[in-house]
Structures are given as structure tokens and as C-alpha cells.
Design an enzyme around this catalytic site. Sequence first.
Site, PDB file in Angstrom:
ATOM      1  N   LYS A 192       0.877  -1.397   0.135  1.00 27.49           N
ATOM      2  CA  LYS A 192      -0.117   0.036   0.080  1.00 27.49           C
ATOM      3  C   LYS A 192       0.699   0.927  -0.108  1.00 27.49           C
ATOM      4  O   LYS A 192       1.781   1.307   0.919  1.00 27.49           O
ATOM      5  CB  LYS A 192      -0.902  -0.047   1.205  1.00 27.49           C
ATOM      6  CG  LYS A 192      -2.225   0.802   1.113  1.00 27.49           C
ATOM      7  CD  LYS A 192      -3.075   0.378   2.470  1.00 27.49           C
ATOM      8  CE  LYS A 192      -4.165   1.298   2.640  1.00 27.49           C
ATOM      9  NZ  LYS A 192      -4.895   0.828   3.876  1.00 27.49           N
TER      10      LYS A 192
HETATM   11  O1  G3P Z   1      -8.977   2.083   4.514  1.00 28.31           O
HETATM   12  C1  G3P Z   1      -8.622   3.575   5.014  1.00 28.31           C
HETATM   13  C2  G3P Z   1      -9.308   3.737   6.185  1.00 28.31           C
HETATM   14  O2  G3P Z   1      -8.489   3.012   7.069  1.00 28.31           O
HETATM   15  C3  G3P Z   1      -9.286   4.971   6.740  1.00 28.31           C
HETATM   16  O3  G3P Z   1     -10.542   5.189   7.434  1.00 28.31           O
HETATM   17  O4  G3P Z   1     -12.281   5.852   8.795  1.00 28.31           O
HETATM   18  O5  G3P Z   1      -9.811   6.601   9.064  1.00 28.31           O
HETATM   19  O6  G3P Z   1     -11.106   7.484   7.225  1.00 28.31           O
HETATM   20  P1  G3P Z   1     -10.976   6.478   8.155  1.00 28.31           P
END
Ligand code: G3P
Length: 220
Positions: free
Chosen positions: A86
Site C-alpha cells: 500500500k
Molecule cells: O482504508 C482506509 C481507512 O483505514 C481510513 O478510514 O475511517 O480513518 O477515514 P478512516
Amino acid sequence: MKFFLDTANLADIEEAASWGVLAGVTTNPTLYAREGGKLADFHSHLKRICDIVPGPVSGETVSLDRDGIVREGEELAAIAPNIIVKVPVMPEGLAATKCLSDRGIKVNMTLCFTVPQALLSARAGASYISPFVGRFDDISEDGIERLADTVQSISNYDFGHEVEVIAASVRSANHVVKAALIGADIATVPFAVLKNLVKHPLTDRGLESFLADWEKVKNS
Ligand code: G3P
């Protein structure tokens, strides 16, 4: 649409895998830290995830220069055949993605917020692109509309290799529904969201009614 789990929690991954619905996992440094992860155990933790999951497991790089990202990516890819590296969308990330994909290492470009970022990621050789939905909602913009634009733009072109769009930063069942209607290839979701997807009040009520009727049958 395939379901990935967005977590580094082994118990949650094991449970979702046991349901037969888990196609992959995405992790990031924040999710690993949330599990109390230590740097020295990072690779062995990813290996444990790869052993559980019958599909791609994204492990994130943290270097900011091309050679550092490539070095980290090669180390990550050596952990297991199902590791996906990633890499954040940025010039150095694109350059590293080019190097890694030329070496047969699959890349998931993350922190993708715009159509040009997605198209550039695909051109650089990324196999997966992760547009973030919830973070747009956080700033009162429509993350689902942005996801739709990305899915459409990627489907307009042949990049010479498979490119799958992962709806990321998914916060709710509604995000998952909309991502499926848009035609996102994958939704990566926290375990709490995945558990919610299985449930509906009418299912619960139907189950209660079946069980009550079954009691009557048993006692008749
Ligand atoms: O896949 C990306 C994710 O981990 C980010 O999520 O909820 O931190 O925006 P969030």
C-alpha cells in the site's frame, strides 16, 4: 462487490473469514497501532493475517522517498505471496509504484481523493486504488459522489492490467450500499460495519417468530 476488512485485529479477521465472506484485508499504521502493535512484530503480524486471509492483504509503506518505498515494498512483498504493497498517492509514491509493479509486486494506491489521482495511480501500475469516502463526509463533501466519479473514470479506460477500485474510509452500511450500486469492485470495512451488514430488524423479528412457532410445534 467483494468485502475486505479494514483492520489489523486478528480475532476480527478470523471471525469474518469463518463466515466465508472475507476476500481480503487492508491495514495501515494507525490500525496496527490501535492493536498495540510493536515495530519489531510488524512483519510477523502481517504474516499471521496473510495465513488467515484467502486473498490480498495490504500492508502500508511509511517512507516518503521512492527508494525507501521500494525497499519497504520489497520487504513487505517477501512476507507472503498475497501481500499487496500500500503506497500513498504522491509523486514519490507513483515512481515507487512504477518500480514495484515493473518487478511484479502489486500495489494498492491509498489516500486517493480525486479522479486524476486515480488515473495517475492506474497509469503508474497500481492494481488497486483506494478512494476514501468518509473523509469527504468529514469535511461536509459528498464522498459517495466522488467515489462514483472515480469508479466511472477507471472503467472508461484499459490500463493494460487489472485495476480494482476499493471503496475505503467506509463508515456505515449506507456507504457500502452506495458503493455496491456504483459498482466499486471492493469495499474495505471496519468489522463493526461488517457485523451491521448482516443484520436487519425484520430478520431478527422473523427469527423470533420462527423460534416461537417451533416451540409450539415441539410442545404439540
Ligand atoms: O482504508 C482506509 C481507512 O483505514 C481510513 O478510514 O475511517 O480513518 O477515514 P478512516
